[in-house]
Design an enzyme around this catalytic site. Structure first.
Site, short mmCIF file in Angstrom:
data_model
loop_
_atom_site.label_atom_id
_atom_site.label_comp_id
_atom_site.label_asym_id
_atom_site.label_seq_id
_atom_site.Cartn_x
_atom_site.Cartn_y
_atom_site.Cartn_z
N LYS A 1 0.86 -1.18 0.00
CA LYS A 1 0.00 0.00 0.00
C LYS A 1 0.90 1.23 0.00
CE LYS A 1 -1.31 2.56 2.79
NZ LYS A 1 -0.97 3.89 3.36
N ASN B 1 -5.69 15.73 1.14
CA ASN B 1 -4.97 16.00 2.38
C ASN B 1 -5.42 17.26 3.10
OD1 ASN B 1 -3.11 13.73 2.53
ND2 ASN B 1 -2.46 14.49 0.53
N THR C 1 9.40 2.59 2.76
CA THR C 1 8.60 3.74 2.36
C THR C 1 7.12 3.62 2.61
OG1 THR C 1 10.15 3.78 0.54
CG2 THR C 1 8.37 5.34 0.47
#
Lengths: 401, 401
Positions: free
Chosen positions: A177, A396, A188
């Site tokens: 993911k 975001n 990461t």
């Protein structure tokens, strides 16, 4: 040959997986995954270098240190990061609950979490998730597991490959993911890899650590290094090849296959960055050394001005060169050559004469290759990234808490 | 006391300025500025550290090295960066043309450019601009000059202050442009400062170099360091104070006034970042050293996830802590305390219990103060930044070439 394949982590012999709804995500989407090896597996892992690491990172690091593991439990919807002692207790309890359910020991259970920071795990839901997932374990369960670990990803990431070692078919598969808070350094994001290769744990870790540097550590979506990143490999040896214990031909075959798999997976994570409309491959040529090549690539990959230019299909090579210039790497503007696609846009210290229409065609593609030839050394490197769109700001900028 | 004042660079005795339309900008807006001192002035400057520096940066560095200057010519609409030998020739010709027009020598002329990278200066328009601007030079011309250097700035940036040294009134004034490609390192954008202080060139440069580190080098809009940044001060001595030649009380008075002016100007540049809806003041407390404090502040200031969260008025302290954690600075999550406004959101390794409504009120403000107390040393620092909005993507995703 690495291929997209829903078989993922159940492609190798002796692995089962499951992905279920434990009620952790508000959306009601699947949020709990379990991956289990029938037999003991050598385990290797790389973890976030963020000083603010999540509780599951600490717990899983200990498991990797022990050298072997049999299961991975992973939840999405809650990162269990910045949760203090409660978070540590919850991560350990998660491993203990899974171990009890599977009839193994807690130090054989890798724990991973992804989601919002600062919220504690809903342990009742985790407990339910473990039971449901254990009951659902299946040799075709990888797709469900892949689906249960994603957050803002737009598609599941699942790859497989196989090789012949010592005359035996060896399988490797992975799920991952990615999406947001993606900037390399060690690992990461969440990526789980399983293989039936018979390989010594030390060599497995050596391979993974080296491969990470040129795969997952070479991608960036937004320059933010997560608190929860981890890449974990389980190798249960069921392929029956003679054990790989040194840097021989067998190891090289395994290494190359794992490297190809990790590179492809890293690229998929970059291409599916939050809000991404472009997949950028940034090739740095003839740098003085690898560190410099990476600096230039990452500086370009992380520049908001470069990223918005590509979003706008604006062939603004000045921003690319500018980002290379402040990267901290050695570079000489007059020696540098910049290409978009196969079109030279900058050379000899100034803009090149190029066919505007041909360049517009390059900029309109989804996959764009940027070549930066520094011409001052002999080291190459590649960084993968994506653009910065309105959608990234939307995803975001939404109110999460 | 520093104040917003359109008198700007003509506030000090013996300075004239002009801002005119030379036809460089497609919009037809003013794009050419000239600032001239009646008499020789000591000159100090700081310049971009980008390896891809624009031609005017090279030319102006030489002028600063010579120690004195009498004029500044600046154009917007074209950066004259990545323009090779042609760009160098054009920048030198600009200085020569201005010198001839003003009856001075070319090595007394600071040249500055800002705008699109990779396009050569339209020298016919520059020549016209020089003539028109020279004819328009005026003791009240600073406002026009300030207006002629801005690009995507939403307002002009013009400040003044005065002090008494040796019984004499000393004036300092400045104009600046900022907006995009703003990330510190040495200098950050175009800022021109004039003063009638009588000060030795060496001390003037010492003061500017030290002040830059805690003002312009502590702001970030987008992490991109421009090819054209410069901050230049001309001091013509017309205030008549005894010459400042050493680190005495006179120097301290001058230094503090210049430092306050630069800090205020840096804040204005950060607050007017491209597309900004929030002005963020990030205070780092009790770091091990200044470098670490700056790393933490800059890491937070440059995190796209932090920036979009503030745009969305989302009190997502996890992202702030995460950015601090990957900054590379020493920090211990359990010792760190994070406040938004005066509300503690994180302490003792976990989220704090806070009044949600009061926090929402803080997040709705335009000016937001973030305090990060690392509690592992005794050094403080402040970084100024802004949020990341749809408008930033729009401004920079537009097709420019």
């Amino acid at each position: 040959m690495v291929k997209e394949d829903k078989a993922g982590v159940t492609y190798a012999k002796g692995f089962k997986a499951a992905g279920v709804k434990a009620g952790i995500k508000k959306s009601g989407n699947p949020d709990f995954a379990l991956i289990v090896s029938d037999t003991d597996a050598a385990v290797a892992g790389t973890f976030t270098q963020n000083k603010v690491a999540a509780a599951p990172v600490y717990v899983s690091k200990k498991v990797v240190k022990s050298g072997s593991a049999k299961a991975i439990v992973a939840n999405s919807g809650c990162a269990n990061a910045c949760t203090g002692q409660q978070g540590m207790d919850d991560a350990e309890k998660t491993a203990a609950l899974a171990a009890a359910q599977l009839g193994i020991t807690a130090d054989d259970v890798i724990v991973a979490s992804t989601g919002v920071i600062g919220v504690t795990l809903p342990m009742d839901k985790i407990a339910t998730g473990i039971k449901t997932a254990a009951a659902a374990l299946d040799e075709n369960g990888s797709k469900d597991a892949a689906n249960a670990i994603i957050t803002t990803d737009t598609y599941i990431k699942s790859l497989t490959t196989d090789i012949i070692i010592d005359g035996k078919e060896v399988h490797i598969g992975a799920i991952a993911k990615g999406a947001g808070m993606i900037q390399p350094n060690m690992a990461t994001m969440l990526c789980f890899i399983t293989t039936d290769a018979n390989i010594d744990q030390v060599r497995l870790q050596l391979a993974l650590s080296a491969i990470i540097e040129k795969s997952f550590n070479m991608i960036s979506v937004d320059g933010d290094m997560s608190t929860n990143d981890m890449v974990v490999v389980l190798a249960n040896g069921q392929a029956g090849n003679r054990k790989i214990v040194k840097d021989d031909e067998d190891f090289k075959i395994f290494y190359n296959a794992l490297a190809e798999l990790c590179c492809k997976m890293a690229q998929k994570v970059a291409a599916d960055g939050e809000g991404a409309t472009k997949f950028l491959t940034i090739n740095i040529h003839n740098a003085k050394n690898f560190a410099d090549a990476k600096k230039v690539g990452m500086s370009i990959a992380n520049s908001p001005l470069v990223k918005t230019a590509f979003f706008g299909q604006d062939p603004n090579w000045g921003r690319v060169l500018c980002a290379a210039g402040y990267s901290g790497a050695d570079m000489v503007p007059e020696k540098t050559v910049v290409k978009f696609g196969n079109i030279t846009v900058y050379a000899d210290g100034t803009g090149a004469a190029f066919d505007k229409k041909a360049l517009q065609k390059v900029m309109a593609e989804h996959d764009i290759v940027i070549d930066i030839d520094l011409n001052i050394g002999s080291t190459d490197a590649t960084v993968w990234s994506c653009d910065l769109s309105y959608e990234y700001v939307k995803i975001n900028g939404e109110y999460h808490t």
